[in-house]
Design a protein around this motif. Sequence first.
Motif, PDB file in Angstrom:
ATOM      1  N   LEU A  34     -29.646  17.403  31.837  1.00  0.00           N
ATOM      2  CA  LEU A  34     -30.325  16.548  30.865  1.00  0.00           C
ATOM      3  C   LEU A  34     -29.485  15.330  30.505  1.00  0.00           C
ATOM      4  N   LEU A  35     -28.180  15.525  30.376  1.00  0.00           N
ATOM      5  CA  LEU A  35     -27.298  14.393  30.086  1.00  0.00           C
ATOM      6  C   LEU A  35     -27.328  13.397  31.242  1.00  0.00           C
ATOM      7  N   TYR A  36     -27.259  13.911  32.460  1.00  0.00           N
ATOM      8  CA  TYR A  36     -27.356  13.054  33.654  1.00  0.00           C
ATOM      9  C   TYR A  36     -28.655  12.259  33.624  1.00  0.00           C
ATOM     10  N   VAL A  84     -26.657  26.833  22.882  1.00  0.00           N
ATOM     11  CA  VAL A  84     -28.088  26.527  22.891  1.00  0.00           C
ATOM     12  C   VAL A  84     -28.387  25.363  21.952  1.00  0.00           C
ATOM     13  N   MET A  85     -27.634  25.231  20.871  1.00  0.00           N
ATOM     14  CA  MET A  85     -27.823  24.092  19.967  1.00  0.00           C
ATOM     15  C   MET A  85     -27.562  22.774  20.694  1.00  0.00           C
ATOM     16  N   VAL A  86     -26.454  22.693  21.431  1.00  0.00           N
ATOM     17  CA  VAL A  86     -26.110  21.453  22.131  1.00  0.00           C
ATOM     18  C   VAL A  86     -27.097  21.174  23.250  1.00  0.00           C
ATOM     19  N   THR A 108     -29.241  17.693  23.333  1.00  0.00           N
ATOM     20  CA  THR A 108     -29.260  16.836  24.512  1.00  0.00           C
ATOM     21  C   THR A 108     -30.677  16.662  25.026  1.00  0.00           C
ATOM     22  N   ALA A 109     -31.477  17.723  24.962  1.00  0.00           N
ATOM     23  CA  ALA A 109     -32.884  17.618  25.354  1.00  0.00           C
ATOM     24  C   ALA A 109     -33.622  16.626  24.461  1.00  0.00           C
ATOM     25  N   ALA A 110     -33.297  16.614  23.178  1.00  0.00           N
ATOM     26  CA  ALA A 110     -33.928  15.671  22.254  1.00  0.00           C
ATOM     27  C   ALA A 110     -33.590  14.230  22.624  1.00  0.00           C
ATOM     28  N   PHE A 155     -20.985  17.176  19.614  1.00  0.00           N
ATOM     29  CA  PHE A 155     -21.155  15.791  20.032  1.00  0.00           C
ATOM     30  C   PHE A 155     -20.409  15.464  21.325  1.00  0.00           C
ATOM     31  N   VAL A 156     -20.078  16.469  22.105  1.00  0.00           N
ATOM     32  CA  VAL A 156     -19.485  16.220  23.420  1.00  0.00           C
ATOM     33  C   VAL A 156     -20.427  15.402  24.317  1.00  0.00           C
ATOM     34  N   PRO A 157     -21.752  15.686  24.370  1.00  0.00           N
ATOM     35  CA  PRO A 157     -22.620  14.844  25.199  1.00  0.00           C
ATOM     36  C   PRO A 157     -22.583  13.380  24.780  1.00  0.00           C
TER      37      PRO A 157
END
Length: 676
Positions: free
Chosen positions: A161-163, A200-202, A206-208, A432-434
């Motif tokens: 998702l980040l990609y 799962v939170m992260v 990221t999906a958002a 907040f790593v992503p």
Amino acid sequence: MFPGDGASVWRLPRGAFRFTHLSDFGWASQAHRRSACLTVSVTTTLELPVPTSDEWPGAAPPRHRRDRIGFGILLSITAVTYLWNITVNGMGNQFYAAAAQAGSKNWEALLFGSLDAKNFITVDKPPVSQWVMGLSGQIFGFSSASMLIPEALMAVATVALLYAAVRRVGGPNAALLAGFAFALTPVAALMFRFNNPDAVMVLLMTAAVYCAVRALERASATWIALAGVALGFAFLAKMLEGIMVMPAIGLMYLIAAPTTVGRRVLHLLGALVAFLVSAGWFVVLTLLWPASSRPYIAGSTDDNFMNLVLGYNGFARVLGKGNNGFHLNPVVGAAADTPFEVNHGHHGGFGGMGANSPGLTRLFTGEFGFEIGWLLPAVLVALVLVLVSRWRAPRTDLTRAGAVVFGVWMLVDGLVLSYMKSMVHPYYCLSFVPAVCGMVALGVGEAWARRDSWLGRGGLVAMILGTGVWSWWLLGRNAEWLPALRWTILAVSVIAAVGLVVSLRPRVGRHLAVAALALGLVGAVLGTGAYSVATLGQPHTGGMPMVGPAGVQRHGGWDQDDDDAQLDAMLRATNTDFSAAVDRSSAAASLELATDTAVMAIGGFGGSDPTPTLGQFQQDVANHRIGYYVAHTADHRPGGFGGRSAHADIANWVAANFTPKTVGTVTVYDLSAPNG
């Protein structure tokens, strides 16, 4: 259409636009391609469509075969790395493992996130994480593998998702850099192989962001609403921490969506409604479900989910307020009257967790520095560089929009964590790593695309040299571990920076700049990558896992109880609803995992939840629902958590009415045999 990589001229029937450096546009978004440095020679008047401030000029850049191959390699490496020897962590955090075990056996326990299969009390977080692990246990049988493999697969999904998000605002090369940077961040390597709710939170956060970026392409009300849905479930994973990205998403869409202001506001209101529905249904369920037939909401003072949101897991943590008489110490979350002693190994030499007082330096020091700090200097440079570089771009510019969402996410989440006063676990920085990885990738891509300017070249040098020097300094805090590594990183970074500067000179080949950039990126990830590999190779258990090599103690705060074979056999032989009752959830969880029975956790996680009352406990004993009362000795307090029990009335009543006997290291009362 635009020319492919390597093309030099775009010819139109009525004029010609000469492009330079199009072979480098793999770093840039399609918006950047359209506004790239170019030489114009107009021979006739052109009537080309010019995008207005409310139009977005195109969708994501086309995918080439090499991009698909790179993406596949990225996901494969992430999957193999994170799944490798994952059961070395055993049951991880026994507190959440017991809830996963309960959810694998009972649907109501799965729904509410109960600590036990008889639904006495929940864990002190919402249940989304337990849904994943518990459902996996129902399908495959509960085990370390069935619990932890879904966590590792969440890492793969988060990288994907980040990609996808970064690719749409920065191009495929920037997307690859963001994905690899995420996979090589130590706290990600730690927590996506662990069973806390953070993974799962992260993933949902990221999906958002991905959905919000998709919404920008056509001002899609549907996609921005899906971002709200993802945030709703992120809230149900870890409450307020899961929605720290919400301001960033809202600001990005309000600034850059290609439609009128009124529609932008209307779309955001729709997304807010979607968030409230996707998060609120569970809140309403807990309110409408009779309290007598569901588990107690752990961490709350009145069995109300919203009390948990606003208090124990919300503003009370940020402001340092205690909850229900349970006072929270900075960072570790230990009870106020309990000393917290952890061997931090080499990490303690530069300010262990207890030394991380609130302030801007928190994320750069102590355990935080090793978990998230490696790229922080570079990300600050990247944010400034992209905003300055794209300052005059159209309002709908995607690259700047990406900088807004990743930059604001990083700043909001980072500042809250920096000044948070209670129960601040270093691994919270995973949230907040992503943002850090996405922002760094955008910064490198923007600087490379503008490398013929001093802004671009200076930005590259600052990010590469800054990261190298900072990694050298961080590793110096653990100087006994691979001492040559820090000097290698420093040397590589300096050589790369010099190469980038020299490649600006006339008649110096472009290949030198490419080689210098590649070398600089290698130097930038060597430190964080080495620490991630070291983290992957070590077992992690307990309530406070840490990153790093074997010299660092890997748990703290509250630890796991050791198995007592005699006590375990006694509890397995019971046929009551609860094999035993014991103070605090950590002790109950340990017994549940060892015996595969339900254990009543008196007082919940901190021992201070107002359940059960003495009257309720007496009624359960009278109804033969509890087999034993386990009273830990003074030197063996439940879960290593310590502190005074808020349920001394229960302990006193048991001691006055039942006969004690010693089993292993604990005192046990048989509740089926009262005195007299």
